[in-house]
Scaffold this motif. Structure first.
Motif, PDB file in Angstrom:
ATOM      1  N   ILE A  14       0.843  -1.206   0.000  1.00  0.00           N
ATOM      2  CA  ILE A  14       0.000   0.000   0.000  1.00  0.00           C
ATOM      3  C   ILE A  14       0.878   1.257   0.000  1.00  0.00           C
ATOM      4  CG2 ILE A  14      -1.662   1.315   1.369  1.00  0.00           C
ATOM      5  CD1 ILE A  14      -2.830  -1.363   2.343  1.00  0.00           C
ATOM      6  N   GLY A  58      15.141   3.976   7.488  1.00  0.00           N
ATOM      7  CA  GLY A  58      14.804   4.412   8.833  1.00  0.00           C
ATOM      8  C   GLY A  58      13.795   3.490   9.475  1.00  0.00           C
ATOM      9  N   ALA A  88       4.185  -0.543   9.144  1.00  0.00           N
ATOM     10  CA  ALA A  88       3.686  -1.394  10.237  1.00  0.00           C
ATOM     11  C   ALA A  88       4.284  -2.772  10.083  1.00  0.00           C
ATOM     12  CB  ALA A  88       2.163  -1.481  10.190  1.00  0.00           C
ATOM     13  N   ARG A 193       0.675 -13.267   1.415  1.00  0.00           N
ATOM     14  CA  ARG A 193       0.336 -13.292   2.828  1.00  0.00           C
ATOM     15  C   ARG A 193      -0.181 -14.675   3.221  1.00  0.00           C
ATOM     16  NH1 ARG A 193      -3.870  -9.358   4.816  1.00  0.00           N
ATOM     17  NH2 ARG A 193      -3.756  -8.418   2.773  1.00  0.00           N
TER      18      ARG A 193
HETATM   19  N1  NAD Z   1      -2.885  -4.934   3.213  1.00  0.00           N
HETATM   20  C1  NAD Z   1      -3.970  -4.928   3.956  1.00  0.00           C
HETATM   21  O1  NAD Z   1      -4.890  -5.740   3.793  1.00  0.00           O
HETATM   22  C2  NAD Z   1      -4.136  -3.914   5.058  1.00  0.00           C
HETATM   23  C3  NAD Z   1      -5.401  -3.772   5.672  1.00  0.00           C
HETATM   24  C4  NAD Z   1      -5.550  -2.839   6.678  1.00  0.00           C
HETATM   25  C5  NAD Z   1      -4.486  -2.046   7.067  1.00  0.00           C
HETATM   26  N2  NAD Z   1      -3.282  -2.213   6.467  1.00  0.00           N
HETATM   27  C6  NAD Z   1      -2.191  -1.343   6.897  1.00  0.00           C
HETATM   28  O2  NAD Z   1      -1.686  -0.633   5.777  1.00  0.00           O
HETATM   29  C7  NAD Z   1      -0.288  -0.434   5.925  1.00  0.00           C
HETATM   30  C8  NAD Z   1       0.461  -1.026   4.744  1.00  0.00           C
HETATM   31  O3  NAD Z   1       0.090  -2.395   4.597  1.00  0.00           O
HETATM   32  P1  NAD Z   1       0.862  -3.331   3.564  1.00  0.00           P
HETATM   33  O4  NAD Z   1      -0.049  -4.470   3.265  1.00  0.00           O
HETATM   34  O5  NAD Z   1       1.407  -2.548   2.452  1.00  0.00           O
HETATM   35  O6  NAD Z   1       2.065  -3.820   4.524  1.00  0.00           O
HETATM   36  P2  NAD Z   1       3.469  -4.487   4.185  1.00  0.00           P
HETATM   37  O7  NAD Z   1       3.827  -5.348   5.330  1.00  0.00           O
HETATM   38  O8  NAD Z   1       3.442  -5.128   2.814  1.00  0.00           O
HETATM   39  O9  NAD Z   1       4.474  -3.251   4.075  1.00  0.00           O
HETATM   40  C9  NAD Z   1       4.925  -2.597   5.219  1.00  0.00           C
HETATM   41  C10 NAD Z   1       6.124  -1.734   4.861  1.00  0.00           C
HETATM   42  O10 NAD Z   1       6.567  -1.112   6.079  1.00  0.00           O
HETATM   43  C11 NAD Z   1       7.977  -1.289   6.199  1.00  0.00           C
HETATM   44  N3  NAD Z   1       8.331  -1.303   7.612  1.00  0.00           N
HETATM   45  C12 NAD Z   1       8.098  -2.300   8.508  1.00  0.00           C
HETATM   46  N4  NAD Z   1       8.569  -1.964   9.721  1.00  0.00           N
HETATM   47  C13 NAD Z   1       9.104  -0.713   9.594  1.00  0.00           C
HETATM   48  C14 NAD Z   1       9.737   0.178  10.496  1.00  0.00           C
HETATM   49  N5  NAD Z   1       9.955  -0.161  11.785  1.00  0.00           N
HETATM   50  N6  NAD Z   1      10.139   1.388  10.028  1.00  0.00           N
HETATM   51  C15 NAD Z   1       9.963   1.729   8.717  1.00  0.00           C
HETATM   52  N7  NAD Z   1       9.377   0.911   7.819  1.00  0.00           N
HETATM   53  C16 NAD Z   1       8.960  -0.292   8.249  1.00  0.00           C
HETATM   54  C17 NAD Z   1       8.268  -2.610   5.502  1.00  0.00           C
HETATM   55  O11 NAD Z   1       9.634  -2.727   5.121  1.00  0.00           O
HETATM   56  C18 NAD Z   1       7.321  -2.536   4.306  1.00  0.00           C
HETATM   57  O12 NAD Z   1       7.913  -1.842   3.223  1.00  0.00           O
HETATM   58  C19 NAD Z   1       0.095  -1.050   7.263  1.00  0.00           C
HETATM   59  O13 NAD Z   1       0.007  -0.058   8.272  1.00  0.00           O
HETATM   60  C20 NAD Z   1      -0.999  -2.079   7.477  1.00  0.00           C
HETATM   61  O14 NAD Z   1      -1.165  -2.382   8.840  1.00  0.00           O
HETATM   62  C21 NAD Z   1      -3.071  -3.121   5.483  1.00  0.00           C
END
Ligand code: NAD
Length: 248
Positions: A14, A58, A88, A193
């Motif tokens: 995202i 970072g 996250a 996932r």
């Molecule tokens: N994909 C979904 O279905 C979904 C649904 C609801 C909410 N979300 C939220 O949307 C956001 C993005 O989701 P996603 O599916 O792209 O997640 P993802 O796990 O694919 O990507 C997370 C990104 O955050 C980076 N990251 C992790 N820890 C970090 C840290 N300590 N500092 C900096 N960067 C860090 C990772 O390297 C990665 O690039 C998240 O907050 C997730 O909780 C996702």
């Protein structure tokens, strides 16, 4: 549109789409991600499309890393008008009952998913207060309304994001800095996932009012709206974007 924005976790999923969407609309973007290579690859995508972005390695749970990212953004772009706190611990998280979650995993999820939002906001406070119309978008999840099982630390951290966003909105309103939380429903990205089986994926889509899977674009467009002038009188809100799975 906000002109210079930090997107945490912009290296994939995202966050990557948020970076591309904002850059397409003329925003300069600083990607803050623990994975510098993925962040750099997204910078290349932005550059190929004629946009402006930088990537900083970072960890959002570290105040020093957040301060360094803010300094790099100001060096590169001269201002900072927005934060998208999207990073996250999510796609890598094993699912298990709350009583089986190791304490260090609990602490890590809270440190990144909840404390990371506080760290980034306080590191960016001065430039955001100095900006004319600043906006912070904090990524929560519709799983807070659902209370999905086997993810207690994740769900708890994302519930905290809603409360934190409301409190920050109260404290930053006098500076015209807006703070909103966004709750995406299930969004299937390029990242595999293990936590959702193909059958569960079909069930999730069937539980929505709109019968198609949510896309990263569906979320990125709402982030752009929350950063931009069309949402200028919205703050402290929780905006749910889940195809009508939960009606809040
Ligand atoms: N994909 C979904 O279905 C979904 C649904 C609801 C909410 N979300 C939220 O949307 C956001 C993005 O989701 P996603 O599916 O792209 O997640 P993802 O796990 O694919 O990507 C997370 C990104 O955050 C980076 N990251 C992790 N820890 C970090 C840290 N300590 N500092 C900096 N960067 C860090 C990772 O390297 C990665 O690039 C998240 O907050 C997730 O909780 C996702």
């Amino acid at each position: 549109m906000t002109q210079s924005v930090i997107v945490t976790g912009g290296g994939q999923g995202i966050g990557r789409r948020i970076v591309l969407t904002l850059a397409e609309r003329g925003t300069s973007v600083c990607i803050v991600d623990t994975n510098k290579e993925r962040g750099a690859a997204v910078v290349d995508e932005v550059a190929a499309a004629g946009g402006r972005a930088i990537a900083v390695r970072g960890d959002v749970s570290s105040f020093a890393d957040c301060q360094a990212a803010v300094a790099d953004t100001l060096d590169a772009f001269g201002s900072l008008n927005g934060i998208v706190s999207n990073a996250a611990i999510f796609s890598t998280l094993p699912m298990r009952p709350f009583w089986e979650i190791p304490e260090e995993e609990w602490d890590m999820v809270m440190a990144v998913n909840l404390k990371g939002i506080w760290q980034m906001a306080r590191a960016a406070l001065a430039p955001l207060q100095a900006a004319e119309n600043a906006s912070i978008v904090n990524m929560s999840s519709s799983t807070v309304m659902m209370g999905r099982q086997n993810y207690a630390h994740y769900v708890g951290s994302k519930a905290g994001v809603i409360g934190l966003s409301r409190a920050m909105a109260r404290e930053l309103g006098e500076y015209n800095v807006r703070v909103n939380a966004l709750t995406p429903g299930p969004i299937f990205t390029e990242v595999p996932r293990a936590s959702v089986t193909p059958e569960q994926r079909v069930q999730l889509v069937n539980a929505q009012s709109l019968k198609r899977p949510g896309s990263t674009e569906d979320i990125a467009d709402v982030v752009a709206f929350l950063l931009g002038p069309d949402s200028r009188f919205m703050t402290g809100q929780t905006v749910n974007v889940d195809g009508g799975m939960m009606h809040i």
